[in-house]
Design an enzyme around this catalytic site. Structure first.
Site, PDB file in Angstrom:
ATOM      1  N   HIS A 194       0.827  -1.214   0.000  1.00 40.37           N
ATOM      2  CA  HIS A 194       0.000   0.000   0.000  1.00 40.37           C
ATOM      3  C   HIS A 194       0.857   1.257   0.000  1.00 40.37           C
ATOM      4  O   HIS A 194       2.047   1.242   0.372  1.00 40.37           O
ATOM      5  CB  HIS A 194      -0.948   0.008   1.211  1.00 40.37           C
ATOM      6  CG  HIS A 194      -0.253   0.143   2.541  1.00 40.37           C
ATOM      7  ND1 HIS A 194       0.150   1.346   3.061  1.00 40.37           N
ATOM      8  CD2 HIS A 194       0.088  -0.802   3.466  1.00 40.37           C
ATOM      9  CE1 HIS A 194       0.716   1.165   4.236  1.00 40.37           C
ATOM     10  NE2 HIS A 194       0.689  -0.146   4.506  1.00 40.37           N
ATOM     11  N   CYS A 215       3.174  -4.635   6.835  1.00 39.31           N
ATOM     12  CA  CYS A 215       2.804  -4.315   5.453  1.00 39.31           C
ATOM     13  C   CYS A 215       4.022  -3.829   4.663  1.00 39.31           C
ATOM     14  O   CYS A 215       5.075  -3.512   5.220  1.00 39.31           O
ATOM     15  CB  CYS A 215       1.720  -3.232   5.426  1.00 39.31           C
ATOM     16  SG  CYS A 215       0.110  -3.819   5.971  1.00 39.31           S
TER      17      CYS A 215
END
Length: 349
Positions: free
Chosen positions: A302, A316
């Site tokens: 992301h 992440c």
């Protein structure tokens, strides 16, 4: 001008023909300027004696011809007798009026070449310490080093080159902003250079060369994403060719606890596929995420605004916001994601 030659006074009036006046022959000597020895006036050949200007190929150019010191005929330095069809010769140049342009005096060329103000205007104006000051020798040239905050055409060129190479996907506007810095990090990581914000000659050379990136999964799918934890670099492949490189920040590999929840900040190693997409900004308990592509549980690729040069996420794979827009366009559900390597101390690649 009046010249005594062989008993004849030659009076040249303006640009007309000479007026010849017979006088008794006598030898005249030129009165030299103050402090110089007198120079005898050269004998001028009469027509028909075989020694005229036509045979010698040039007009006489005795300095100070004509009786010096007389008010009616001041000497003109460097000119031969005018009025016989010869072209006056200006000292230091060739004949004027024969189809040739008068050459520029040497001292004018030197003055122009050595004038630092003329060269200074042609130099780039990016960066505080990137230029050689106008008082420094012209032979000294410091390399231009771009830094965050710089503006100008050179920054615009950098952005365009990085975009063409697949490192940068922001605006080509000539401002070295944060997204530009992240693109520079991607260039440096892809070429095994120490990532830093300054852009010098090594970055420009790198943009002309093929990245030093080898497939993590040589036999992987034609379209895939590879995440290198060691180099903190993401590479996106299309038709088995790398088309995008991104500076990333993965799991910090520390224990974390937030609002009663605890976990390990680790980006898992393995072979995965995208299972869910979330466009735009979404906010969870652990922070905001942009254009999320989940590939295992709650861990996703992301966009993020905080991208240090070390692993800093909860697990992440963070990437620049502008780059994540492009990745989101190219990666869909089922797209392979391969994670390899291990986290190393900052600065070791």
């Amino acid at each position: 001008m009046r010249t005594m030659v062989s008993g004849i006074v030659v009076l040249a009036v303006g640009c007309g023909l000479p007026l010849l006046v017979p006088v008794p022959a006598l030898a005249l000597a030129e009165e030299a300027p103050s402090g110089r020895e007198a120079v005898p006036v050269s004998r001028r050949a009469t027509p028909g004696d075989g020694e005229g200007p036509d045979r010698r190929g040039a007009s006489p150019s005795v300095r100070g011809t004509g009786p010096a010191g007389r008010a009616d005929t001041p000497p003109f330095r460097g000119m031969g007798p005018a009025g016989r069809g010869e072209t006056p010769v200006v000292r230091g140049t060739g004949p004027i009026g024969r189809g040739e342009s008068p050459p520029v005096r040497e001292e004018e060329v030197v003055a122009r070449d050595e004038d630092p103000a003329l060269r200074w205007e042609e130099r780039p104006t990016v960066g505080d310490d990137a230029l050689t000051g106008p008082d420094e020798p012209s032979t000294v040239a410091k390399p231009v080093v771009l830094k965050p905050g710089d503006r100008g055409e050179l920054v615009k060129m950098l952005q365009r080159r990085m975009r063409d190479g697949g490192y940068y996907f922001g605006k080509v506007g000539g401002v070295y902003d944060e997204q530009t810095k992240f693109g520079v990090y991607a260039v440096q990581k892809a070429h095994r250079l120490t990532p830093k914000g300054a852009v010098g000659s090594e970055v420009w050379r790198a943009l002309d060369r093929k990245p030093k990136v080898h497939p993590l999964v040589p036999n992987g799918a034609a379209d895939r994403v590879e995440v290198n934890l060691t180099r903190q670099l993401l590479t996106l492949y299309r038709d088995r060719r790398p088309v995008l490189y991104a500076h990333i920040s993965t799991g910090a590999e520390v224990r974390w606890c937030h609002q009663g929840r605890c976990g390990d900040a680790v980006t898992p190693v393995g072979d995965f596929k995208v299972t869910r997409r979330a466009p735009g900004w979404t906010k969870g308990d652990l922070g905001a995420m942009f254009n999320s592509l989940y590939f295992v549980g709650g861990i996703a690729l992301h966009g993020a605004t905080r991208l240090p040069l070390h692993p800093a996420s909860h697990g992440c794979v963070r990437m620049p916001v502008e780059t994540s827009k492009r990745v989101y366009q190219l990666v869909g559900i089922g797209h392979p994601v391969h994670v390899r390597g291990k986290v190393t101390p900052p600065g070791i690649f």
